[in-house]
Design a protein around this motif. Sequence first.
Motif, PDB file in Angstrom:
ATOM      1  N   ASN A  86      80.920  51.453  38.688  1.00 57.67           N
ATOM      2  CA  ASN A  86      80.329  52.347  37.555  1.00 57.67           C
ATOM      3  C   ASN A  86      79.115  51.727  37.336  1.00 57.67           C
ATOM      4  O   ASN A  86      79.002  50.581  37.097  1.00 57.67           O
ATOM      5  N   VAL A  87      77.958  52.511  36.878  1.00 52.24           N
ATOM      6  CA  VAL A  87      76.829  51.909  36.360  1.00 52.24           C
ATOM      7  C   VAL A  87      76.534  52.502  35.159  1.00 52.24           C
ATOM      8  O   VAL A  87      77.106  53.710  34.679  1.00 52.24           O
ATOM      9  N   SER A  88      75.985  51.732  34.348  1.00 52.38           N
ATOM     10  CA  SER A  88      75.238  52.412  33.161  1.00 52.38           C
ATOM     11  C   SER A  88      73.889  52.705  33.236  1.00 52.38           C
ATOM     12  O   SER A  88      73.105  52.456  34.529  1.00 52.38           O
TER      13      SER A  88
ATOM     14  N   ALA B 256      77.767  61.262  40.647  1.00 54.93           N
ATOM     15  CA  ALA B 256      78.536  61.567  39.268  1.00 54.93           C
ATOM     16  C   ALA B 256      80.052  61.855  39.543  1.00 54.93           C
ATOM     17  O   ALA B 256      80.708  62.332  40.789  1.00 54.93           O
ATOM     18  N   LYS B 257      80.667  61.226  38.590  1.00 51.09           N
ATOM     19  CA  LYS B 257      82.187  61.238  38.763  1.00 51.09           C
ATOM     20  C   LYS B 257      82.733  61.986  37.460  1.00 51.09           C
ATOM     21  O   LYS B 257      82.733  61.644  36.284  1.00 51.09           O
ATOM     22  N   GLU B 258      83.257  63.132  37.628  1.00 47.76           N
ATOM     23  CA  GLU B 258      83.825  64.013  36.423  1.00 47.76           C
ATOM     24  C   GLU B 258      85.329  63.574  36.064  1.00 47.76           C
ATOM     25  O   GLU B 258      86.234  63.484  37.119  1.00 47.76           O
ATOM     26  N   MET B 259      85.299  63.220  35.006  1.00 42.17           N
ATOM     27  CA  MET B 259      86.498  62.618  34.357  1.00 42.17           C
ATOM     28  C   MET B 259      87.258  63.511  33.291  1.00 42.17           C
ATOM     29  O   MET B 259      86.407  63.788  32.300  1.00 42.17           O
ATOM     30  N   GLU B 260      88.238  63.671  33.263  1.00 43.72           N
ATOM     31  CA  GLU B 260      88.955  64.243  32.024  1.00 43.72           C
ATOM     32  C   GLU B 260      89.315  63.365  31.178  1.00 43.72           C
ATOM     33  O   GLU B 260      90.047  62.308  31.528  1.00 43.72           O
ATOM     34  N   PHE B 261      88.859  63.465  29.822  1.00 44.99           N
ATOM     35  CA  PHE B 261      88.945  62.255  28.918  1.00 44.99           C
ATOM     36  C   PHE B 261      90.300  62.037  28.618  1.00 44.99           C
ATOM     37  O   PHE B 261      90.743  60.797  28.581  1.00 44.99           O
ATOM     38  N   GLY B 262      91.322  63.036  28.531  1.00 45.91           N
ATOM     39  CA  GLY B 262      92.719  62.584  28.250  1.00 45.91           C
ATOM     40  C   GLY B 262      93.383  61.719  29.269  1.00 45.91           C
ATOM     41  O   GLY B 262      94.159  60.808  28.987  1.00 45.91           O
ATOM     42  N   ALA B 263      93.325  62.141  30.477  1.00 45.24           N
ATOM     43  CA  ALA B 263      93.567  61.189  31.732  1.00 45.24           C
ATOM     44  C   ALA B 263      93.154  59.870  31.707  1.00 45.24           C
ATOM     45  O   ALA B 263      93.784  59.086  31.873  1.00 45.24           O
ATOM     46  N   TRP B 264      92.034  59.868  31.229  1.00 42.54           N
ATOM     47  CA  TRP B 264      91.092  58.904  31.583  1.00 42.54           C
ATOM     48  C   TRP B 264      91.602  57.719  30.279  1.00 42.54           C
ATOM     49  O   TRP B 264      91.852  56.475  30.563  1.00 42.54           O
TER      50      TRP B 264
ATOM     51  N   PHE C 123      74.094  60.683  28.446  1.00 47.06           N
ATOM     52  CA  PHE C 123      74.566  60.177  29.834  1.00 47.06           C
ATOM     53  C   PHE C 123      76.016  60.851  30.164  1.00 47.06           C
ATOM     54  O   PHE C 123      76.177  61.054  31.153  1.00 47.06           O
ATOM     55  N   LEU C 124      76.875  60.770  29.314  1.00 45.78           N
ATOM     56  CA  LEU C 124      78.375  61.125  29.578  1.00 45.78           C
ATOM     57  C   LEU C 124      78.381  62.802  29.528  1.00 45.78           C
ATOM     58  O   LEU C 124      79.296  63.091  30.165  1.00 45.78           O
TER      59      LEU C 124
ATOM     60  N   LEU D 208      80.703  59.998  34.522  1.00 47.63           N
ATOM     61  CA  LEU D 208      80.469  58.644  34.595  1.00 47.63           C
ATOM     62  C   LEU D 208      79.842  58.857  36.133  1.00 47.63           C
ATOM     63  O   LEU D 208      79.635  59.830  36.677  1.00 47.63           O
ATOM     64  N   ARG D 209      78.983  57.531  36.200  1.00 46.72           N
ATOM     65  CA  ARG D 209      78.171  57.303  37.457  1.00 46.72           C
ATOM     66  C   ARG D 209      78.484  56.331  38.315  1.00 46.72           C
ATOM     67  O   ARG D 209      78.997  55.330  37.646  1.00 46.72           O
ATOM     68  N   GLU D 210      78.812  56.504  39.462  1.00 50.52           N
ATOM     69  CA  GLU D 210      79.189  55.515  40.442  1.00 50.52           C
ATOM     70  C   GLU D 210      78.031  54.992  41.516  1.00 50.52           C
ATOM     71  O   GLU D 210      77.476  56.025  42.015  1.00 50.52           O
ATOM     72  N   LEU D 211      77.585  53.753  41.585  1.00 46.13           N
ATOM     73  CA  LEU D 211      76.566  53.305  42.590  1.00 46.13           C
ATOM     74  C   LEU D 211      77.460  52.852  43.771  1.00 46.13           C
ATOM     75  O   LEU D 211      78.340  52.109  43.733  1.00 46.13           O
TER      76      LEU D 211
END
Lengths: 270, 74
Positions: free
Chosen positions: A144-146, A205-213, A245-246, A259-262
């Motif tokens: 994950n990158v910022s 980009a990685k789409e995340m469902e906040f609840g599961a995360w 960003f999010l 989120l973003r993955e490098l």
Amino acid sequence: MTRSLVQSQFGANAAAYATSEVHAAGESLKMLVGMADPQPDWTGLDVATGAGHMALAFAPHVARMIASDITEEMLAETRSLAASRGITNVETAVASADRLPFGDGAFDLVCCRLAAHHFAEPAAFIAEAARVLKPGGTLALVDNVSPDEVTMPALSRAGARDASTLYNQFEKLRDPSHARALTTGEWVKMIGNAELRMVAQCVIAKEMEFGAWVRRMQCTTDTVERLASMLEHDAAGGRGHLADFLMPRRAGNELWISLRELVVVARKSA
Amino acid sequence: MSDRDHGSDGEIDPRLLEFLVCPLTKLRLEYDAAAQELISRAANLAFPIKNGVPIMTLDAARQLDDTVTPPRRP
């Protein structure tokens, strides 16, 4: 033995990572195997393997994989996952990423996926990875990158720095063992400093469902509320750039963030 | 910490042994099969092997004592 935050966090949540869709079936998993172009005679090392998903993805393409992690419980998950898939060429060892217990030039491949943001000293890890690689060996990395001004050109340098700080606070609130998600620029520089040559890189980009995360880390209700309020405050015109960003958005009862993955492949000179 | 064995056969794989060095000195280790330990003479440390899995972190290592030092003559 004193257990580090990483050991406590992952020891308790080991099984959740074995079944986590993001970790087991994330897009970057197959992508990294394809980009690294593994060969049948290779010996590989997966650093901070967690439940072993990266090591097990490479295992069918190489002679053997050693999967290391700082947490014994995670390696137990790795072994049971390997056994359940009939994979027999994976060995496990408990090791710290910044002090690898392997000789110089031992591996054709060193990989590390979605783990380096837990490392206290990512530069020490990269130096160790470069040391244990054979000449011509391959480093394959996902993390994950910022944000920085390269990945978020709409923001000024100061705005990107603000978004990066807020994003890391957000991650650390959810998971106290989060150290820091570096920026793409920081990774590129660090890899270059270790005299590894960049072969390929991309950010996905990685789409995340906040609840599961938040459930995966078993966050308390209070923590979940604070995380949600960070997102809302920001989206409602707060001073920060976290929402830029999010990109939080509602879909029915669900809240989704990006989120973003490098994804990086680099080689040691032959 | 769990002692459950998740499919490891309890013996360290000899091919894995070939790859391991001391995380501190990067020098070769001695395998003590009876004690299930990997000995780093230079660092004076013994790393445990649990259910065939080497535990190569410094905080898990046992400090070797100095009982092998020959006694002084009066």
